[in-house]
Design an enzyme around this catalytic site. Structure first.
Site, mmCIF file in Angstrom:
data_model
loop_
_atom_site.group_PDB
_atom_site.id
_atom_site.type_symbol
_atom_site.label_atom_id
_atom_site.label_comp_id
_atom_site.label_asym_id
_atom_site.label_seq_id
_atom_site.Cartn_x
_atom_site.Cartn_y
_atom_site.Cartn_z
ATOM 1 N N TRP A 250 0.802 -1.216 0.000
ATOM 2 C CA TRP A 250 0.000 0.000 0.000
ATOM 3 C C TRP A 250 0.839 1.272 0.000
ATOM 4 O O TRP A 250 0.321 2.359 -0.165
ATOM 5 C CB TRP A 250 -0.883 0.011 1.257
ATOM 6 C CG TRP A 250 -0.154 -0.516 2.476
ATOM 7 C CD1 TRP A 250 -0.229 -1.790 2.979
ATOM 8 C CD2 TRP A 250 0.796 0.176 3.311
ATOM 9 N NE1 TRP A 250 0.603 -1.930 4.076
ATOM 10 C CE2 TRP A 250 1.252 -0.735 4.299
ATOM 11 C CE3 TRP A 250 1.311 1.484 3.329
ATOM 12 C CZ2 TRP A 250 2.187 -0.394 5.266
ATOM 13 C CZ3 TRP A 250 2.246 1.824 4.302
ATOM 14 C CH2 TRP A 250 2.672 0.889 5.251
ATOM 15 N N HIS B 48 -3.301 -6.709 -4.971
ATOM 16 C CA HIS B 48 -2.856 -5.494 -4.293
ATOM 17 C C HIS B 48 -3.154 -5.620 -2.794
ATOM 18 O O HIS B 48 -3.896 -6.502 -2.352
ATOM 19 C CB HIS B 48 -3.562 -4.269 -4.899
ATOM 20 C CG HIS B 48 -2.700 -3.041 -4.888
ATOM 21 N ND1 HIS B 48 -1.840 -2.742 -3.861
ATOM 22 C CD2 HIS B 48 -2.554 -2.016 -5.780
ATOM 23 C CE1 HIS B 48 -1.212 -1.607 -4.117
ATOM 24 N NE2 HIS B 48 -1.619 -1.148 -5.279
ATOM 25 N N GLU C 43 12.967 -3.165 10.834
ATOM 26 C CA GLU C 43 12.640 -1.990 10.038
ATOM 27 C C GLU C 43 11.617 -1.170 10.831
ATOM 28 O O GLU C 43 10.593 -1.711 11.253
ATOM 29 C CB GLU C 43 12.035 -2.460 8.712
ATOM 30 C CG GLU C 43 11.552 -1.347 7.821
ATOM 31 C CD GLU C 43 11.048 -1.851 6.464
ATOM 32 O OE1 GLU C 43 10.429 -2.930 6.421
ATOM 33 O OE2 GLU C 43 11.277 -1.166 5.462
ATOM 34 N N CYS D 10 10.355 1.703 1.771
ATOM 35 C CA CYS D 10 11.434 0.741 2.001
ATOM 36 C C CYS D 10 12.788 1.429 1.924
ATOM 37 O O CYS D 10 13.733 0.988 2.565
ATOM 38 C CB CYS D 10 11.327 -0.432 1.028
ATOM 39 S SG CYS D 10 11.013 0.069 -0.653
ATOM 40 N N GLY E 11 7.013 -6.066 -0.254
ATOM 41 C CA GLY E 11 6.336 -6.053 1.037
ATOM 42 C C GLY E 11 7.270 -6.493 2.145
ATOM 43 O O GLY E 11 8.485 -6.270 2.083
ATOM 44 N N SER E 12 6.690 -7.140 3.136
ATOM 45 C CA SER E 12 7.449 -7.486 4.342
ATOM 46 C C SER E 12 8.241 -8.791 4.151
ATOM 47 O O SER E 12 7.979 -9.567 3.228
ATOM 48 C CB SER E 12 6.481 -7.656 5.506
ATOM 49 O OG SER E 12 5.587 -8.716 5.227
ATOM 50 N N GLU F 129 11.106 -7.743 -3.339
ATOM 51 C CA GLU F 129 11.580 -6.423 -2.928
ATOM 52 C C GLU F 129 11.014 -6.216 -1.529
ATOM 53 O O GLU F 129 9.828 -5.923 -1.370
ATOM 54 C CB GLU F 129 11.087 -5.388 -3.938
ATOM 55 C CG GLU F 129 11.916 -4.128 -3.935
ATOM 56 C CD GLU F 129 11.504 -3.187 -2.835
ATOM 57 O OE1 GLU F 129 12.119 -3.284 -1.742
ATOM 58 O OE2 GLU F 129 10.595 -2.402 -3.032
ATOM 59 N N LEU F 130 11.859 -6.428 -0.515
ATOM 60 C CA LEU F 130 11.359 -6.466 0.865
ATOM 61 C C LEU F 130 11.797 -5.218 1.629
ATOM 62 O O LEU F 130 12.085 -4.192 1.032
ATOM 63 C CB LEU F 130 11.824 -7.777 1.523
ATOM 64 C CG LEU F 130 11.508 -9.038 0.694
ATOM 65 C CD1 LEU F 130 12.036 -10.286 1.362
ATOM 66 C CD2 LEU F 130 10.013 -9.160 0.428
HETATM 67 P P1 NDP Z 1 2.763 -7.121 3.887
HETATM 68 O O1 NDP Z 1 4.043 -7.653 3.438
HETATM 69 O O2 NDP Z 1 1.956 -7.942 4.796
HETATM 70 O O3 NDP Z 1 1.857 -6.770 2.610
HETATM 71 C C1 NDP Z 1 2.377 -6.562 1.308
HETATM 72 C C2 NDP Z 1 1.538 -7.338 0.299
HETATM 73 O O4 NDP Z 1 1.712 -8.742 0.524
HETATM 74 C C3 NDP Z 1 0.039 -7.082 0.442
HETATM 75 O O5 NDP Z 1 -0.559 -7.169 -0.823
HETATM 76 C C4 NDP Z 1 -0.405 -8.228 1.325
HETATM 77 O O6 NDP Z 1 -1.772 -8.504 1.221
HETATM 78 C C5 NDP Z 1 0.448 -9.357 0.777
HETATM 79 N N1 NDP Z 1 0.660 -10.472 1.693
HETATM 80 C C6 NDP Z 1 0.802 -10.436 3.032
HETATM 81 N N2 NDP Z 1 1.037 -11.674 3.511
HETATM 82 C C7 NDP Z 1 1.053 -12.502 2.453
HETATM 83 C C8 NDP Z 1 1.209 -13.906 2.303
HETATM 84 N N3 NDP Z 1 1.435 -14.683 3.330
HETATM 85 N N4 NDP Z 1 1.148 -14.428 1.076
HETATM 86 C C9 NDP Z 1 0.928 -13.643 0.015
HETATM 87 N N5 NDP Z 1 0.748 -12.314 0.084
HETATM 88 C C10 NDP Z 1 0.815 -11.738 1.294
HETATM 89 O O7 NDP Z 1 2.979 -5.699 4.498
HETATM 90 P P2 NDP Z 1 2.034 -4.939 5.540
HETATM 91 O O8 NDP Z 1 1.173 -4.134 4.735
HETATM 92 O O9 NDP Z 1 1.335 -5.773 6.521
HETATM 93 O O10 NDP Z 1 3.156 -4.154 6.340
HETATM 94 C C11 NDP Z 1 3.914 -4.806 7.341
HETATM 95 C C12 NDP Z 1 5.368 -4.457 7.222
HETATM 96 O O11 NDP Z 1 5.870 -4.804 5.940
HETATM 97 C C13 NDP Z 1 5.707 -2.991 7.329
HETATM 98 O O12 NDP Z 1 5.786 -2.600 8.653
HETATM 99 C C14 NDP Z 1 7.025 -2.923 6.610
HETATM 100 O O13 NDP Z 1 8.053 -3.293 7.489
HETATM 101 C C15 NDP Z 1 6.891 -3.947 5.530
HETATM 102 N N6 NDP Z 1 6.542 -3.377 4.234
HETATM 103 C C16 NDP Z 1 7.537 -3.103 3.359
HETATM 104 C C17 NDP Z 1 7.234 -2.518 2.156
HETATM 105 C C18 NDP Z 1 8.282 -2.198 1.173
HETATM 106 O O14 NDP Z 1 8.081 -1.288 0.368
HETATM 107 N N7 NDP Z 1 9.366 -2.932 1.149
HETATM 108 C C19 NDP Z 1 5.879 -2.140 1.794
HETATM 109 C C20 NDP Z 1 4.883 -2.503 2.788
HETATM 110 C C21 NDP Z 1 5.244 -3.089 3.948
HETATM 111 P P3 NDP Z 1 -2.795 -7.964 2.341
HETATM 112 O O15 NDP Z 1 -2.693 -6.489 2.330
HETATM 113 O O16 NDP Z 1 -4.102 -8.467 1.869
HETATM 114 O O17 NDP Z 1 -2.340 -8.575 3.636
#
Ligand code: NDP
Length: 452
Positions: A129, A154, A357, A261, A205-206, A227-228
């Site tokens: 997001w 998304h 992070e 990130c 994401g995470s 890309e974490l």
């Molecule tokens: P997430 O990693 O949970 O979410 C990112 C995406 O992955 C979302 O579309 C999410 O879907 C999806 N997702 C989550 N869990 C799974 C899974 N097990 N299998 C497949 N897809 C999955 O990030 P959050 O939004 O919860 O944020 C938590 C932490 O992640 C932050 O505090 C930050 O540290 C990190 N983060 C890093 C980002 C970056 O740009 N590198 C961006 C966002 C977060 P859904 O929303 O439906 O859960």
């Protein structure tokens, strides 16, 4: 149901019907069908579509930007800039992409050969997001140019942005199935990765989500780009322009409410300028203008959700329990996901929270006795995404470039992604690269053609 919640007010907004199993199956089928024709489509058709989508993003800039602000709280000015960057990203691949697809001549001992770039198939993207348009576009633009097709899962928070991307692509005349937004929860993802019609997967994401997606991709033996997170160092040496470094450090830490990130998260300052930096930086962080993200001039709006804000507050509690000193970084008592910007000092670099992070507007500031100590501190985290170094000394800059464990380094400037340069990390920040020719090639088959 997905419900958008405005983090500035806590109020519910638009709702979105999730896709059920049958819907997912139909989408994969459509994607596979679309790939059959898109993979052999003329390059000019792809270029025209990329420009067409860019036009739509530019034409609907305000609406797109306001939707992002309402769903995840970034400032309107930064949301507008994000949409403009998306248009530039589509145009970059339209203008430069075809040259990246040119076959490469290969001299072999037995004759002539070429290496040719060919598309792979439907690619699944799982996106976060924090930059709800740009994260998608930096995958989607090369996907379209490559002749691949896209499936998007998304973030739950930004389903309105996801639906708008779909609208923009359709309005630009994309063939049916070329790009599909799948409003699904993450529990549906493993099944899609395992489907034989889906060729590969990318996630931003995470670490937790990355590990689960990589596991599913590994089980299905599919290519995955990750890309974490990052905990980027921002190193300031005595020769640096201190005023510029402080100003940039504040901007880099509070941009997107600290939820990027590649935000600078750990300020590592040489002992000779530590006191001066800390004094200026702490005052500047306290002066960050907090307010309604829709209002011009506001630098810090709410975080993306109350959960995200509370995660940060919990990290700060642990930091203080471990002996760190916090200035600012406090919850603001009002509806929504508000907190002030903050500065942590006296941090044990090995403490649990210091290895995590911090995805919010709070910086850790460390003192380094010299360049070796600065590099050791910079590398003393599990991440290796970006970095920013401030020095006028060429030898120091070369040391940083050589020795910092990171996928990216910015010298005397804030790190930002750009369509032309590779983007990605090492260590637990993930693997693979987005953007430039590298991002395009990640999801292509480099076919060796041996000629007689
Ligand atoms: P997430 O990693 O949970 O979410 C990112 C995406 O992955 C979302 O579309 C999410 O879907 C999806 N997702 C989550 N869990 C799974 C899974 N097990 N299998 C497949 N897809 C999955 O990030 P959050 O939004 O919860 O944020 C938590 C932490 O992640 C932050 O505090 C930050 O540290 C990190 N983060 C890093 C980002 C970056 O740009 N590198 C961006 C966002 C977060 P859904 O929303 O439906 O859960």
């Amino acid at each position: 149901m997905f419900t958008s919640i405005n983090p500035a007010t806590g109020q519910s907004g638009q709702t979105f019907e999730p896709l059920d199993e049958e819907g997912v199956e139909a989408a994969i089928k459509r994607a596979a069908m679309a790939f059959r024709s898109w993979r052999v489509s003329p390059i000019d058709t792809r270029i025209e579509l990329l420009h067409g989508i860019a036009d739509r993003f530019e034409g609907d800039k305000q609406h797109l930007a306001e939707t992002a602000v309402r769903e995840m709280g970034k400032t309107l000015a930064s949301a507008v800039a994000e949409v403009e960057k998306c248009a530039a990203g589509f145009r970059y691949y339209a203008e430069h992409g075809p040259a990246f697809l040119a076959p490469v001549e290969v001299a072999t001992s037995s004759g002539r050969a070429t290496a040719q770039w060919q598309p792979l198939g439907p690619i699944l993207a799982i996106m976060p997001w924090n930059f709800p348009y740009w994260q998608v576009v930096r995958w989607l633009a090369p996907t379209i140019l490559a002749g691949n097709v896209g499936l998007l899962k998304h973030a739950s928070l930004t389903q309105g942005c996801a639906a708008l991307i779909q609208q923009m692509v359709q309005a630009a005349g994309a063939p049916d199935g070329l790009f599909q937004n799948l409003p699904i929860k993450s529990d549906k993802v493993a099944r899609i990765i395992g489907d034989k019609r889906v060729a590969a997967v990318t996630l931003t994401g995470s670490e937790g989500a990355g590990a689960q997606v990589a596991q599913a991709a590994g089980k299905a033996l599919k290519k995955v780009v990750l890309e974490l997170g990052g905990s980027d160092p921002f190193i300031v040496m005595p020769s640096a322009d201190l005023d510029a470094a402080v100003k940039t450090a504040v901007k880099a830490r509070v941009q997107n409410a600290g939820q990027s990130c590649i935000c600078a998260k750990r300020m590592i300052v040489h002992t000779d300028v530590y006191d001066a930096f800390l004094d200026q930086f702490t005052r500047a962080m306290a002066a960050v203008k907090i307010g309604d993200p829709m209002v011009d001039g506001v630098e810090l709006g709410p975080l993306s959700s109350v959960e995200q804000r509370d995660t940060v507050l919990e990290q700060l509690e642990r930091a203080q329990a471990d002996g760190a000193t916090l200035i600012g970084g406090e919850k603001i008592e009002r509806d929504g996901a508000w907190m002030t910007a903050g500065v942590l000092t006296g941090v044990d670099p090995d403490a649990d929270f210091a290895q995590e992070e911090i995805f919010g507007p709070v910086a850790m500031v460390f003192r380094a006795e010299g360049i070796d100590a600065a590099i050791d501190l910079a590398n003393n985290v599990p991440f290796g995404l970006g970095s920013s170094v401030w020095s006028q000394d060429q030898a120091e800059i070369e040391r940083f470039v050589r020795d910092i464990d990171a996928g990216m380094i910015a010298v005397n400037q804030m790190l930002a992604s750009t369509p032309e340069a590779p983007f990605g990390g090492v260590k637990r920040s993930g693997h693979g690269r987005e953007l430039g020719p590298w991002g395009l090639h990640e999801f292509m088959n480099l076919k060796a053609v041996m000629l007689a």
